[in-house]
Design an enzyme around this catalytic site. Structure first.
Site, PDB file in Angstrom:
ATOM      1  N   ASP A  69       2.611  -6.596  -2.264  1.00  0.00           N
ATOM      2  CA  ASP A  69       2.303  -5.370  -2.604  1.00  0.00           C
ATOM      3  C   ASP A  69       1.092  -5.830  -3.298  1.00  0.00           C
ATOM      4  O   ASP A  69       0.935  -6.630  -3.588  1.00  0.00           O
ATOM      5  CB  ASP A  69       3.350  -4.338  -3.327  1.00  0.00           C
ATOM      6  CG  ASP A  69       2.666  -2.705  -4.029  1.00  0.00           C
ATOM      7  OD1 ASP A  69       1.622  -2.733  -3.518  1.00  0.00           O
ATOM      8  OD2 ASP A  69       3.733  -1.786  -4.383  1.00  0.00           O
TER       9      ASP A  69
HETATM   10  C1  BGC Z   1       1.216   0.655  -4.283  1.00  0.00           C
HETATM   11  C2  BGC Z   1       1.568   0.278  -2.013  1.00  0.00           C
HETATM   12  C3  BGC Z   1       0.249   0.206  -1.782  1.00  0.00           C
HETATM   13  C4  BGC Z   1      -0.830  -0.430  -1.874  1.00  0.00           C
HETATM   14  C5  BGC Z   1      -2.481  -0.221  -1.610  1.00  0.00           C
HETATM   15  C6  BGC Z   1      -0.144  -1.061  -4.051  1.00  0.00           C
HETATM   16  O1  BGC Z   1      -0.094   0.024  -5.500  1.00  0.00           O
HETATM   17  O2  BGC Z   1       2.500   0.391  -4.866  1.00  0.00           O
HETATM   18  O3  BGC Z   1       2.944   1.468  -1.755  1.00  0.00           O
HETATM   19  O4  BGC Z   1       0.504   0.361  -0.116  1.00  0.00           O
HETATM   20  O5  BGC Z   1      -0.458  -0.122  -3.333  1.00  0.00           O
HETATM   21  O6  BGC Z   1      -2.243   0.912  -0.906  1.00  0.00           O
END
Ligand code: BGC
Length: 748
Positions: free
Chosen positions: A229
Site C-alpha cells: 500500500d
Molecule cells: C490507500 C490505497 C490506495 C493507495 C493509492 C492508499 O492510501 O490505502 O487503497 O490504492 O493509497 O492511492
C-alpha cells in the site's frame, strides 16, 4: 519479452531500481533493456487516473471519469453478473486510457459500522465478499487489465492504520478476514495484490513471510505481483525476502541502496530479488503484449452507472405501500442531498465524476407536482430554522414528503473512522418536525455504512441508496416512482445502536493494538447467534412484489469428499415483475466447536415475471460446512447433522432441511500428559482403551462412596482432568502414566 534473458542481463542496480515505483502511479522504465513503465490507478468504482501529475497523490485532480456505485452499494445487489459487467466496463475504460491495473477491489471485512472506509468495502460476510470480488476481478481482467486486490489483510479500521497491530487468532483470520482473499485469489487470479499498512500479530503485512510467502503463494498458489500500500514499506530488504515485490510509490532511490547493500553482504539472497523482478516483468508483459484499442464512452458508461445503482438500492421499509409514488401526487423533496447527492466517499477512491445526476435535476421527468426545499445542508450539521420553516411549509402543501438524508463527506472518509453511528442532529430534528405534519414521510439515505435511525418506527418508508455513484439521483427517482422494482438487500447488519456491535469494546485501537476479541462472531454471526434485535438484518430488503418459497430439495446425506446440490423453487406471487435474492445459510448441529448459529454459503438473484416460478440451485462442498481447525491446520467439518436454511434474509428463514455429513475424520487429541480424559473418551480410537485403563482410577478417585449419583459425578469430573493429575488424585505412578501414553500413541 524474454524474461529469463532480461533477468540475466540486468545489473544489481537495475534490479534494485525496478522493485519500486517510478513515481506515484507508474513503474520504472529501463531504457537500456527496453522495459517500459506501466500505469496503475485507483478505483475501484471508476478510474482515478492522475494524468498530468504523477508525482502527487492528487486526490481531486484525476481525469474526467464515470463514477459507478461504490462497493457498499454494489454489494447490496448480491449480483455476480452485475459485478462482472462492471469489471468489463472498467477494464475497457482502462484500455482506452492506458491504465494497466486498477487498484482494487477493496475487500476488508466490515467489522464495525464506524470504519471510515466501509463504503469502499463489500460486506461483513466473507463468502459474499469473496464471490462478488471474484466476479469483478474476472470482469476487469477479461479485458487484459490487472486488478490489485486490497488491503491484504486484517485492515478493518482507519485509526492508526499505518502502525496498529491487528491481534487475531488464526481461526478467526482464516474464516473471516482471509477467506474472501482466498476465494478471489483461487478463482480469479488477480494480477496483483496490495499488502495492507497494518501489522498482523506483530509483523507488518508488507514484510510478513507467513502472509505473503507461505499462505498467499505456497498455500493458495498466487503467482502475481505483491505491491505495498502507498507508503506501507518499513524494512525494504526484509520485505523482498518476505514476498513483497513492488514498493509503491517510488522511494527516490533510497531503498535501492539498502537492497544493494543487503544483497552484497549476504543478508538478502539474490534469488529473492530475482523472484520479485521476475514477477514484475511478467506483469508488465501481460499488459503490454495484449493491448487493444477501446474508446472511453463516458455517456454510455454513465447509463451503465445508473442501471447498476437501480439494482443496488435497498427498500428497507414500505408501510401500507407508501411507495411507489404516483405522478398525480404532490411530492415535497426535502434535504440538501436531493440537489447534491452524496454519491461516493472521500480519499484515494475519489473519482472526478463525469455527470452527477441529482433527484432535483431530473424531477420534471417524473411529474410536474414535485417541489424542492433544502431543509438542511448536505455538507455540515447546522440547524437553520429558516430552512426548516421553508421545508415544513412546502411539506404541508404536499401529499407525501421525501427527505434525502445522509452523512456529509466529512463524517466518513478514508484516513479516519467515524466517531458515532448517528446522522447529523439537524437532519434527525427536521425529520421529527416533518412527522408532526401527519403526512407520509419517506426517507432516502446516502451513507456508506449503517446509521442509527431514531425515527425508523414513525416514518412510512425508508430507501437505502448508499453512495450510489454519479447516477444515484435518477436511480433513486426510478425506485421511488416504481419505474424500477427495488431488488437490493443489505450486505451488512444495521444494529439498533453502536453499543450492540460485537467489536464495540475493542474498536478501534488500544495501546496501538487492535484486539479482534469477538473472534468469528462478526456481523450477523454475532447478532443472530445472540438472538438480538437489530434495526435491519443482514440480507434484508423489500420489493414491490411478493415471493413465495417452496419445494426445498436437499439430499439426506453428503460424503464430505463429494458435493451436493440443493434446489428450491421461488415464485413471484405479486402482479409486477421483480427480482429476489435467495440466500442459503448452513447451521452446524454437531457441536464440534463454537460456531455462529448459521453462515451464508450460497446466494442467487433471480428475476421473475408475475406468476412465474424458477428453480434455484446451489452446489455445496466441504468448505460450505467447514470451520478452520488449528489442530489439523486444515478446514474441517465433523460427521453429523447440519441444517440447510433458505431465507429472504438471515432473520427470515423460509424453508429448512437436515443433511448428514459422512466420511469425515475425527480430530485426534494431542497425546501427552496434559490430554484430558474426556478427549480420549470422545475419540473413537482411544475410547475403549481409555475406559479400561482408567476403570481402576475412577474407583480410586471416587473412594467407593455409595451415593447413587457418585459414578456419574465422578465421570463428569474426570472428563476435564489431564491424565497427569491422576498421579495426585488416583495414585498412578509415573511409570504407569508413561505406559498408558505410549499405548495411546499407538492408537491415534
Ligand atoms: C490507500 C490505497 C490506495 C493507495 C493509492 C492508499 O492510501 O490505502 O487503497 O490504492 O493509497 O492511492
Amino acid at each position: 519479452m524474454e524474461i529469463k534473458k532480461l533477468l540475466s542481463e540486468m545489473t544489481l542496480e537495475e534490479k534494485a531500481s525496478l522493485v519500486s515505483g517510478n513515481d506515484m502511479w507508474t513503474t520504472k522504465t529501463l531504457e537500456r533493456l527496453n522495459i517500459p513503465g506501466i500505469f496503475m490507478c485507483d478505483g475501484p468504482h471508476g478510474l482515478r487516473k492522475l494524468e498530468n501529475d504523477t508525482e502527487h497523490v492528487g486526490m481531486y485532480d484525476s481525469i474526467d471519469a464515470v463514477c459507478f456505485p461504490t462497493a457498499c452499494a454494489t454489494a447490496s445487489s448480491f449480483d455476480r453478473k452485475l459485478m462482472n459487467d462492471l469489471g468489463v466496463t472498467l477494464g475497457k475504460e482502462c484500455q482506452a486510457v492506458d491504465v494497466s491495473t486498477i487498484l482494487g477491489p477493496a475487500i476488508n471485512i466490515k467489522r464495525s459500522p464506524l470504519c471510515g472506509r466501509n463504503f469502499e468495502y463489500i460486506s461483513e460476510d466473507p463468502y459474499l465478499t469473496g464471490e462478488l470480488a471474484t466476479s469483478y476481478i474476472n470482469g476487469v481482467q477479461s479485458q487484459n487489465v490487472g486488478t490489485s486486490l486490497k488491503h491484504f489483510a486484517a485492515n478493518s479500521q482507519e485509526t492508526e492504520r499505518m502502525y496498529a497491530d491487528s491481534i487475531i487468532d488464526e481461526r478467526t483470520l482464516r474464516e473471516i478476514y482471509l477467506s474472501a482473499f482466498e476465494n478471489a485469489v483461487k478463482n480469479s487470479k488477480p494480477w496483483t495484490i496490495m499488502a495492507s499498512y497494518n501489522r498482523i500479530n506483530g509483523e507488518y503485512s508488507s514484510e510478513n513471510d507467513w502472509l505473503l510467502n507461505k499462505l498467499l503463494r505456497d498455500e493458495w498458489g498466487f503467482d502475481g505481483v505483491v505491491m505495498s500500500d502507498w507508503g506501507a514499506v518499513s524494512k525494504r530488504p526484509k520485505g523482498i525476502a518476505s514476498g513483497l515485490d513492488l514498493e509503491m510509490p517510488g522511494c527516490r532511490g533510497l531503498n535501492d541502496k539498502l537492497i544493494i547493500e543487503a544483497v552484497n553482504n549476504g543478508e538478502l539472497p539474490m534469488e529473492k530479488l530475482d523472484t520479485a523482478v521476475e514477477n514484475i516483468l511478467k506483469w508488465i508483459e501481460k499488459f503490454i503484449e495484449h493491448r487493444h484499442k477501446e474508446t472511453f464512452d463516458r455517456d454510455k458508461d454513465h447509463i451503465a452507472a445508473v442501471r447498476a445503482e437501480e439494482e443496488c438500492i435497498v427498500l428497507l421499509k414500505n408501510e401500507n405501500n407508501t411507495l411507489p409514488l404516483s405522478s398525480s401526487e404532490k411530492i415535497a423533496l426535502i434535504g440538501g442531498f436531493a440537489a447534491n447527492p452524496r454519491y461516493q466517499g472521500g480519499g484515494s477512491s475519489h473519482i472526478n465524476a463525469h455527470n452527477v445526476v441529482s433527484a432535483v435535476s431530473v424531477k420534471d421527468n417524473y411529474s410536474d407536482k414535485i417541489t424542492y426545499s433544502q431543509g438542511f445542508s448536505h455538507e455540515e450539521d447546522v440547524t437553520d430554522e429558516a430552512l426548516f420553516e421553508e421545508a415544513c411549509k412546502a411539506a404541508s402543501e404536499a401529499d407525501k414528503i421525501v427527505v434525502f438524508a445522509g452523512l456529509p463527506d466529512v463524517f466518513e472518509s478514508e484516513g479516519y473512522d467515524r466517531k458515532h453511528m448517528g446522522l447529523p442532529d439537524s437532519q434527525n430534528k427536521l425529520i421529527e418536525k416533518l412527522l408532526g405534519l401527519c403526512k407520509p414521510v419517506i426517507v432516502v439515505l446516502h451513507n456508506g455504512s449503517p446509521v442509527e435511525m431514531p425515527w425508523a418506527d414513525k416514518v412510512n418508508a425508508i430507501v437505502e441508496a448508499y453512495l450510489g455513484g454519479e447516477g444515484v439521483g435518477e436511480a433513486a427517482m426510478n425506485i421511488l416512482y416504481g419505474n424500477v422494482n427495488p431488488s437490493g438487500k443489505l450486505a451488512e447488519t444495521f444494529p439498533l445502536k453502536l453499543e450492540h456491535n460485537p467489536s464495540y469494546l475493542n474498536f478501534p485501537v488500544a495501546n496501538h493494538k487492535v484486539f479482534y476479541g469477538e473472534g468469528v462472531f462478526v456481523g450477523y454471526r454475532y447478532y443472530d447467534t445472540k438472538k438480538m434485535d437489530v434495526l435491519f438484518p443482514f440480507g434484508y430488503g423489500l420489493s414491490y412484489t411478493t415471493f413465495e418459497y417452496s419445494n426445498l430439495n436437499v439430499s439426506s446425506t453428503m460424503d464430505i469428499n463429494e458435493t451436493t446440490t440443493v434446489t428450491v423453487d421461488i415464485t413471484n406471487t405479486g402482479s409486477i415483475a421483480g427480482k429476489e435474492i435467495v440466500q442459503l445459510y448452513i447451521s452446524d448441529n454437531t457441536d464440534s466447536t463454537n460456531r455462529p448459529v448459521h453462515e451464508l454459503k450460497g446466494f442467487e438473484k433471480v428475476s421473475l415475471e408475475p406468476g412465474e416460478t424458477k428453480t434455484v440451485s446451489f452446489i455445496l462442498d466441504k468448505r460450505s460446512f467447514a470451520w478452520y481447525s488449528t489442530r489439523l491446520k486444515d478446514w474441517f467439518a465433523a460427521n453429523g447433522s447440519y441444517t440447510i436454511e433458505i431465507g429472504k434474509s438471515s432473520r427470515d428463514i423460509q424453508l429448512t432441511a437436515e443433511i448428514k455429513i459422512t466420511g469425515s475424520i475425527q480430530i485426534p487429541p494431542v497425546i501427552d500428559q496434559d490430554v484430558q480424559l474426556g478427549e480420549l473418551l470422545a475419540y473413537d480410537k482411544t475410547r475403549e482403551y481409555t475406559e479400561k485403563a482408567f476403570e481402576h482410577s475412577a474407583t480410586q478417585f471416587s473412594d467407593g462412596d455409595s451415593d447413587d449419583d457418585a459414578p456419574e459425578m465422578t465421570r463428569a469430573m474426570l472428563e476435564y482432568m489431564p491424565i497427569r493429575t491422576l498421579r495426585s488424585f488416583a495414585g498412578l505412578s509415573n511409570e504407569s502414566i508413561s505406559e498408558i501414553l505410549s499405548e495411546l500413541r499407538k492408537l491415534v
